[in-house]
Design an enzyme around this catalytic site. Structure first.
Site, PDB file in Angstrom:
ATOM      1  N   CYS A 123       0.868  -1.175   0.000  1.00  0.00           N
ATOM      2  CA  CYS A 123       0.000   0.000   0.000  1.00  0.00           C
ATOM      3  C   CYS A 123       0.901   1.220   0.000  1.00  0.00           C
ATOM      4  CB  CYS A 123      -0.923   0.023   1.219  1.00  0.00           C
ATOM      5  SG  CYS A 123      -1.904   1.544   1.341  1.00  0.00           S
ATOM      6  N   MET A 170      -4.673   5.011  -5.313  1.00  0.00           N
ATOM      7  CA  MET A 170      -3.762   4.226  -4.499  1.00  0.00           C
ATOM      8  C   MET A 170      -2.326   4.709  -4.746  1.00  0.00           C
ATOM      9  SD  MET A 170      -6.330   2.547  -6.179  1.00  0.00           S
ATOM     10  CE  MET A 170      -5.755   1.306  -7.340  1.00  0.00           C
TER      11      MET A 170
END
Length: 395
Positions: free
Chosen positions: A104, A317
């Site tokens: 992430c 993201m």
């Protein structure tokens, strides 16, 4: 009938970029959860509140979106010249599994600040005032991330005036460097796993689309918005409320995963929802963001919309931003073409919440494209710290 009481585990709830998650020091986890396996997965699912057939996460720390259903483990690094090892788990909302296949990028920001806050960085490396360079080993994908964390009076500075689209309030800026972000540790070792900058991707039952498939930051499948019936200005509501379109995106994602060699059978995609990402691009256009702010075509180089865990992301993201910046730097990819073509070392793209700039330096070595570094700015803030409680028999 006796019931097992709850156990409490030291934890910190942190926003990093446009995501947030529950952070743990490895040493604070129950002993059986300090190693990979079913116990750890069950613990993290119970912390977040998954699997939840109501997709609400009422009985957990999750926020029922891909951006808020995350857990992170940090420990002193086992790698030379690194400060911390950072392991990231993406928790499925309605299914019983934790996806460990990727990183992430947003929470990479928080990993840098949490490393200092949690006492995992050598105090001699932390200035009283200035910037602490935190060297992070991203254990999921075996890559190095450098976080430049502001420090005031020996503590992480979290407040500031840096504004990040998709985050309501300003905070202190943290610059992230993703070193050698291509390949992501997948077999084959190529930034373009198919060997091509653009492929004809055949999607059974849907059609054939031009696609750029890249492993940089995170494996991502890029298609043209126009080819799949979109403008590139869409917000979440236009896609996430349409089950048929979401199912079509999943078929495209599965076809891309097969072509990239990430899975061997379509069935494997069900337990690999975090990767690859599916995104669609278009040349610049005027549009209104989800907050009502106007983005003019002249403000950006291109538009990008990306899906995460089966839903359109509310912003972008961080790892997908690395993929966007890298693909934009390679002449001939769909991302580069949408941005106007040619050579570039940085790109500003429009997403549902606003705009984001990411830099990347790509070059050809022996006929193979490679990227040495991708850079972008994010922010991080601790929301709560203390203990998270879970039933003692849940893991």
């Amino acid at each position: 009938m006796p019931h097992v009481p709850q156990v409490k585990i030291p934890a910190t709830y942190i926003r990093g970029g446009t995501s947030k998650g529950v952070f743990f020091r490895l040493q604070d986890l129950p002993e059986r959860c300090q190693v990979p396996g079913a116990a750890r997965d069950k613990l993290f699912m119970r912390v977040i509140g998954s699997p939840d057939p109501y997709s609400a996460h009422i009985d957990g720390m999750g926020g029922a979106t891909s951006s808020t259903s995350k857990c992170v483990i940090l420990s002193k690094s086992s790698q030379p010249e690194h400060d911390v090892d950072y392991l990231y788990g993406q928790i499925s909302i309605d299914k019983a599994f934790v996806d460990w296949s990727g990183n992430c990028g947003n929470l990479s920001t928080a990993a840098g600040s949490f490393a200092i806050h949690a006492g995992l960085v050598d105090p001699s490396r932390i200035p009283d005032n200035g910037t602490c360079v935190v060297r992070i080993w991203q254990a999921n994908i075996q890559k190095t991330i450098i976080a430049h964390v502001p420090v005031t009076n020996g503590q992480v500075q979290e407040t500031g005036d840096f504004e990040l689209d998709g985050v309501t309030f300003p905070a202190a800026e943290i610059v992230l460097e993703f070193l050698d972000p291509s390949d992501d540790g997948e077999e084959g070792g190529s930034m373009f796993p198919t060997g091509n900058l653009v492929d004809d991707l055949e999607v059974p039952g849907v059609g054939t689309f031009k696609a750029t498939m890249i492993s940089a930051g995170i494996p991502t499948v890029f298609v043209n918005a126009e080819d799949i019936g979109y403008k590139g200005t869409e917000l979440r509501e236009a896609i996430n409320g349409d089950p048929e379109q979401l199912a079509r995106f999943e078929k495209i994602r599965v076809a891309g995963a097969l072509r990239m060699g990430l899975i061997k059978t379509p069935e494997e995609a069900a337990t690999r929802q975090h990767t690859p990402k599916i995104a669609f691009v278009s040349p610049p256009k005027d549009y209104l963001t989800s907050s009502g702010k106007e983005v003019k075509a002249g403000d950006v180089d291109l538009l990008v919309r990306a899906l995460s865990m089966g839903k359109l992301h509310h912003a972008m993201m961080g790892t997908a931003a690395v993929a966007i910046g890298t693909a934009a730097a390679v002449p001939g990819t769909l991302v580069n073409i949408a941005a106007g073509g040619g050579e570039r070392t940085a790109v500003r793209f429009g997403h549902p919440s606003g705009t984001l700039r990411v830099g990347a330096e790509a070059r050809q070595v022996d006929g193979e494209w490679t990227v040495t570094k991708a850079i972008m700015s994010r922010s991080s803030r601790i929301l709560m710290e203390g203990w998270v409680r879970v039933p003692g028999d849940s893991f």
